[in-house]
Motif scaffolding. Structure first.
Motif, PDB file in Angstrom:
ATOM      1  N   LYS A  11       0.817  -1.224   0.000  1.00 53.95           N
ATOM      2  CA  LYS A  11       0.000   0.000   0.000  1.00 53.95           C
ATOM      3  C   LYS A  11       0.842   1.261   0.000  1.00 53.95           C
ATOM      4  N   ARG A  12       2.158   1.084  -0.081  1.00 54.13           N
ATOM      5  CA  ARG A  12       3.028   2.255   0.098  1.00 54.13           C
ATOM      6  C   ARG A  12       4.110   2.307  -0.974  1.00 54.13           C
TER       7      ARG A  12
ATOM      8  N   PRO B 127      13.536  11.675   4.215  1.00 52.57           N
ATOM      9  CA  PRO B 127      12.899  12.395   3.105  1.00 52.57           C
ATOM     10  C   PRO B 127      11.563  12.999   3.564  1.00 52.57           C
ATOM     11  N   ASN B 128      11.388  14.283   3.355  1.00 48.73           N
ATOM     12  CA  ASN B 128      10.186  15.017   3.801  1.00 48.73           C
ATOM     13  C   ASN B 128       9.893  14.812   5.273  1.00 48.73           C
ATOM     14  N   GLY B 129      10.881  14.444   6.062  1.00 50.15           N
ATOM     15  CA  GLY B 129      10.674  14.262   7.502  1.00 50.15           C
ATOM     16  C   GLY B 129       9.797  13.075   7.864  1.00 50.15           C
ATOM     17  N   ILE B 130       9.628  12.118   6.938  1.00 42.89           N
ATOM     18  CA  ILE B 130       8.725  10.986   7.222  1.00 42.89           C
ATOM     19  C   ILE B 130       9.359  10.047   8.248  1.00 42.89           C
ATOM     20  N   PRO B 131       8.527   9.227   8.951  1.00 45.40           N
ATOM     21  CA  PRO B 131       9.088   8.222   9.856  1.00 45.40           C
ATOM     22  C   PRO B 131       9.907   7.209   9.048  1.00 45.40           C
ATOM     23  N   THR B 132      11.025   6.777   9.614  1.00 43.53           N
ATOM     24  CA  THR B 132      11.877   5.829   8.860  1.00 43.53           C
ATOM     25  C   THR B 132      11.458   4.399   9.213  1.00 43.53           C
ATOM     26  N   SER B 133      10.234   4.064   8.817  1.00 48.86           N
ATOM     27  CA  SER B 133       9.678   2.751   9.154  1.00 48.86           C
ATOM     28  C   SER B 133       9.149   2.078   7.885  1.00 48.86           C
TER      29      SER B 133
ATOM     30  N   ILE C 243      12.806   1.912   3.533  1.00 52.91           N
ATOM     31  CA  ILE C 243      11.703   2.414   4.365  1.00 52.91           C
ATOM     32  C   ILE C 243      10.495   2.613   3.427  1.00 52.91           C
ATOM     33  N   SER C 244       9.385   3.042   4.002  1.00 53.27           N
ATOM     34  CA  SER C 244       8.219   3.312   3.147  1.00 53.27           C
ATOM     35  C   SER C 244       7.688   4.711   3.414  1.00 53.27           C
ATOM     36  N   GLN C 245       7.097   5.261   2.377  1.00 47.48           N
ATOM     37  CA  GLN C 245       6.324   6.489   2.561  1.00 47.48           C
ATOM     38  C   GLN C 245       5.099   6.151   3.395  1.00 47.48           C
ATOM     39  N   PRO C 246       4.556   7.085   4.163  1.00 52.99           N
ATOM     40  CA  PRO C 246       3.267   6.819   4.822  1.00 52.99           C
ATOM     41  C   PRO C 246       2.215   6.466   3.761  1.00 52.99           C
TER      42      PRO C 246
ATOM     43  N   GLY D  98       1.321  12.359  -3.464  1.00 57.61           N
ATOM     44  CA  GLY D  98       2.277  12.186  -4.561  1.00 57.61           C
ATOM     45  C   GLY D  98       3.009  10.854  -4.529  1.00 57.61           C
ATOM     46  N   ALA D  99       2.793  10.052  -3.472  1.00 59.13           N
ATOM     47  CA  ALA D  99       3.489   8.762  -3.398  1.00 59.13           C
ATOM     48  C   ALA D  99       2.883   7.782  -4.404  1.00 59.13           C
ATOM     49  N   VAL D 100       3.748   6.956  -5.003  1.00 56.04           N
ATOM     50  CA  VAL D 100       3.297   5.952  -5.979  1.00 56.04           C
ATOM     51  C   VAL D 100       3.621   4.577  -5.405  1.00 56.04           C
TER      52      VAL D 100
END
Ligand code: NAP
Length: 258
Positions: free
Chosen positions: A183-184, A199-205, A232-235, A240-242
């Motif tokens: 999903k990410r 990147p963009n301050g996202i959680p590194t999870s 890691i994954s984008q939330p 804009g995430a693909v």
């Protein structure tokens, strides 16, 4: 049609290892999967059968050898497991340590070396190793658990794998989440650059299910061979995430060596 690749997954009763076993079992035309575990009871609970599983301890190479006979691939998903030390004071977090004989040096270093050496003797030609981000920082809090230096020992084992000369894929995951996968958008980097500068301050999870899919795709995609990378994954709702579906393109962004 190509012959299915025979793959052993260690840590098969672990939270990520069990997902990798399930995903490989679903791809019957591509893989014949074996699991390696130390608890029959856990295997029965998780998979409803012990068929296709081998039992032993990664500290004892003699128990690994039969599991690897005839395999072309090995996925290493074992890890020393922190556990509470005694009963915490009310309102305090439990102090963590490792069980006697199960320190990271024994499990994440020697235990991984045992797996690599036994796999090479058995003719395995590709080893996928799941490690952890954070290992460039000797003072990382995880290293302090039980004075175990877990990230340092994990990285020493990674270097051993690279030096072994076999094809490798080293996946250094960010903080693992028990969330649905697929999903990410997944992001790759190396040597903790994303930890130091998210990147963009996202959680590194990243969800464990996504790490498991990266493992499966690493076994399939030639582009993942002889690569080491952080992931890691984008939330899920990041604008804009693909969602990552093209793993060849993802692996094309990764690089060889330590
Ligand atoms: P996990 O659930 O802790 O599983 C670890 C597995 O190792 C278990 O199946 C355990 O067996 C097995 N194991 C331990 N000692 C063994 C021994 N002596 N012989 C045989 N098997 C042994 O793992 P996870 O949380 O999915 O993590 C997967 C990997 O990602 C680990 O390397 C972890 O360090 C790394 N990682 C974790 C995080 C995080 O946020 N937690 C972040 C980044 C990377 P039992 O089931 O019998 O206990």
């Amino acid at each position: 049609m190509n012959t299915p690749v025979q793959v052993l997954v260690t840590g098969a009763t672990g939270r990520t290892g069990s997902l990798v076993v399930q995903k490989l079992q679903q791809r019957k035309e591509q893989f014949i999967v074996r699991g390696f575990a130390r608890s029959r009871q856990k295997v029965e609970q998780l998979f409803g059968t012990t068929e296709g599983f081998y039992f032993g301890d990664i500290r004892d190479p003699a128990t690994l050898a039969p599991a690897l006979v005839g395999c072309q691939g090995l996925v290493i998903l074992t890890s020393a497991i922190p556990q509470p030390k005694g009963i915490p004071q009310p309102g305090q977090r439990p102090e963590l340590t490792f069980a006697t004989g199960e320190m990271p040096e024994a499990i994440d270093y020697q235990g991984q070396i045992n797996q690599i050496d036994t796999a090479l003797s058995a003719g395995v030609n590709h080893i996928v190793l799941v490690g952890s981000m954070g290992g460039t920082d000797e003072n990382h809090p995880l290293n302090r658990i039980g004075n175990g230096n877990i990230l340092i020992w994990k990285r020493k084992a990674e270097q051993y794998l690279i030096d072994s000369g076999t094809d490798y894929t080293i996946i250094r995951a960010g903080g693992l989440q028990d969330q649905p996968g697929g999903k990410r958008e997944l992001l790759v980097g190396k040597n903790d650059t994303m930890l130091k500068n998210p990147p963009n301050g996202i959680p590194t999870s990243i969800p464990r299910e996504d790490v498991a899919e990266v493992v499966v795709q690493a076994l399939l995609e030639p582009n993942a061979r002889n690569k080491t990378f952080d992931v890691i994954s984008q939330p899920e709702d990041a604008s804009g995430a693909v969602i990552t579906k093209d793993f060849a393109a993802l692996f094309a962004q990764t690089t060889p060596g330590f």
